[in-house]
Enzyme design. Structure first.
Site, short mmCIF file in Angstrom:
data_model
loop_
_atom_site.label_atom_id
_atom_site.label_comp_id
_atom_site.label_asym_id
_atom_site.label_seq_id
_atom_site.Cartn_x
_atom_site.Cartn_y
_atom_site.Cartn_z
N SER A 136 0.83 -1.21 0.00
CA SER A 136 0.00 0.00 0.00
C SER A 136 0.86 1.26 0.00
O SER A 136 1.81 1.38 0.78
CB SER A 136 -0.88 -0.06 1.27
OG SER A 136 -1.76 1.02 1.34
N SER A 188 -5.10 13.60 -3.26
CA SER A 188 -5.99 14.76 -3.18
C SER A 188 -5.44 15.93 -2.40
O SER A 188 -5.93 17.04 -2.53
CB SER A 188 -7.30 14.35 -2.53
OG SER A 188 -7.10 14.11 -1.17
N HIS A 216 -10.47 11.14 -7.01
CA HIS A 216 -10.26 12.55 -7.38
C HIS A 216 -10.02 12.73 -8.86
O HIS A 216 -9.58 13.81 -9.30
CB HIS A 216 -9.13 13.16 -6.56
CG HIS A 216 -9.50 13.26 -5.12
ND1 HIS A 216 -10.23 14.32 -4.62
CD2 HIS A 216 -9.31 12.41 -4.08
CE1 HIS A 216 -10.46 14.12 -3.34
NE2 HIS A 216 -9.92 12.97 -2.99
N LYS A 247 -17.80 13.40 -5.81
CA LYS A 247 -16.89 14.50 -6.10
C LYS A 247 -17.12 14.98 -7.53
O LYS A 247 -18.06 15.73 -7.77
CB LYS A 247 -15.46 14.09 -5.73
CG LYS A 247 -15.37 13.90 -4.20
CD LYS A 247 -14.09 13.33 -3.65
CE LYS A 247 -14.23 13.07 -2.15
NZ LYS A 247 -13.09 12.37 -1.54
C1 LIG Z 1 -13.14 11.34 -0.43
C2 LIG Z 1 -12.28 10.13 -0.64
C3 LIG Z 1 -12.80 8.85 -0.54
C4 LIG Z 1 -14.17 8.60 0.02
O1 LIG Z 1 -15.15 8.92 -0.91
P1 LIG Z 1 -16.61 9.35 -0.37
O2 LIG Z 1 -17.50 9.05 -1.51
O3 LIG Z 1 -16.50 10.79 -0.02
O4 LIG Z 1 -16.90 8.52 0.83
C5 LIG Z 1 -12.03 7.77 -0.94
N1 LIG Z 1 -10.77 7.94 -1.38
C6 LIG Z 1 -10.21 9.17 -1.45
C7 LIG Z 1 -8.83 9.30 -1.95
C8 LIG Z 1 -10.94 10.30 -1.07
O5 LIG Z 1 -10.37 11.50 -1.09
#
Ligand SMILES: *Cc1c(COP(=O)(O)O)cnc(C)c1O
Length: 408
Positions: A136, A188, A216, A247
């Protein structure tokens, strides 16, 4: 027993470390994205959102809103049950088909959120593979870490985007042992990207599966918005793609896309999928409308990139320290928890600009920042306003103008 003192002490800790989180109450104006009303202590005030993860404003797209409204009117509001018991609605099935198509995979599986898709997806995948070794990236999102932890399989962390380190770990592992490489495409907080092809090369050489978080990147990259792997022509090399509908697609929900047997096995074993109510049909219909809009043209992605480039160029010229990266995320570095909070407060109070401070544990201490996310709807006047406000804030608070590197 006095229980209060434990909670009070825990709160005092985060306050002393200047990372107590206060939420800003907003009322978005769907017809004027990215405008919103801030419910300030003195009453409502207009602000421009500069830190939304609704990267393309799809949560306010008329076709998406209409799909939700229309479907709620026809099919009702809740899902009415788990996927197995009355909760598998027709919009949800159509959405899974559309997501599989978006990524060029045989199948897709929806979860309550991206968080749950990682947590349930990774832990279930690892438990389906006997004695699996999870490898990871150190900057992976908390939801992936929780998936690894929950699997109770052995894990090894490789240094962020470090191919040499990754290869060392792969080479040292028993060739007969199942292995999964877990990584993200766009990270992100720093806005950097992973070397997807090179990681796939290593995965092939050492017989590992690949699991890629495209949270993202979906909607924003790739000729159909299928993510960064699609952008660089590597989507077919990734075994499992995980992403969100919350997002770039502006809705809610998460998913996995992969070969049909992988998806079917996770569907059959993942507790975080099985024992929870399905996404409501109106949510699925809205997300489907969003995915279809995003698939159908590059114009919104081109406009997004143009506005991001403008913001970066203007900030560089103004001497505001931005972390270098090739993506739509613009981390403006402050490097101190109290000062980043002061900067954020001043931007909101004085300038009507909403950009939330990012603190530990989301980023390392000493790398606190404002994470600016331009959208296609931030026009030149808004960009001028942002740059002027940041310059005023940097001068007023005496903030550093030298670049701060992100700690590895
Ligand atoms: C926001 C995020 C998630 C989780 O996604 P949600 O739909 O908001 O629960 C998973 N992985 C990364 C890298 C994120 O930034």
């Amino acid at each position: 027993m006095n229980y209060d003192r434990y909670f009070d002490a825990a709160l005092a800790d985060v306050k002393r470390e200047k990372r107590y989180r206060s939420f800003v109450t907003l009322e978005r104006d769907a017809s004027r994205f990215p405008h919103a009303l801030w419910h300030s202590p003195e009453g409502p005030r207009p602000v421009i959102m500069w830190c939304t993860n609704d990267y393309l404003g799809m949560g306010c797209h008329p076709a998406v809103i209409e799909a939700m409204r229309d479907t709620a009117a026809r099919l009702g509001v809740g899902a009415g049950g788990t996927r197995n018991i009355a909760g598998t609605s027709s919009p949800l099935v159509a959405l899974e088909r559309s997501l599989a198509d978006l990524h060029g995979k045989e199948a897709a599986l929806l979860f309550t959120s991206g968080y749950v898709s990682n947590q349930a997806g990774i832990s279930t995948l690892a438990r389906l593979l006997p004695d699996c070794l999870l490898i990871s990236d150190e900057k992976n999102h908390n939801s992936m870490i929780e998936g690894v932890r929950h699997s109770r399989r052995e894990k090894i962390i490789f240094r962020h985007n470090d191919l040499g380190h990754l290869e060392e770990i792969l080479a040292a592992a028993d060739p007969a042992r199942p292995k999964v490489i877990l990584f993200e495409s766009v990270y992100s907080m720093d806005g950097d990207v992973s070397p997807i092809h090179a990681i796939c090369d290593l995965a092939e050489r050492y017989g590992a599966m690949t699991y890629l978080d495209e949270v993202h990147a979906v909607g924003l990259y790739g000729e159909r918005g299928g993510g960064y792997a699609q952008e660089v022509g590597a989507a077919h090399r990734i075994d499992i793609i995980e992403a969100t509908l919350a997002k770039g697609f502006g809705c809610i929900g998460g998913y996995l896309a992969a070969k049909a047997n992988v998806i079917d096995a996770i569907r059959s074993y993942a507790h975080g999928f099985i024992f929870t109510t399905a996404l409501p049909p109106a949510v699925a219909a809205a997300a489907l409308a969003s995915v279809e809009v995003v698939k159908s043209g590059q114009a919104i992605r081109m406009r997004h990139r143009a506005q991001v480039a403008q913001v970066k160029a203007r900030l560089a010229k103004a001497g505001i320290p931005v972390l270098d990266g090739d993506t739509h995320i613009v981390p403006v570095m402050v490097g101190d928890a109290q000062r980043v909070k002061d900067a954020s407060d001043r931007l909101l109070d004085v300038h009507g600009i909403y950009v939330q401070p990012i603190n530990y544990p989301t980023v390392a201490r000493g790398t606190e920042r404002l994470r600016v996310t331009p959208t296609p709807f931030h026009d030149m006047a808004m960009i001028d306003h942002l740059v002027g406000a940041l310059v005023e804030t940097w001068n007023a608070l005496g903030l550093p103008r030298v670049a701060i590197r992100s700690a590895a």
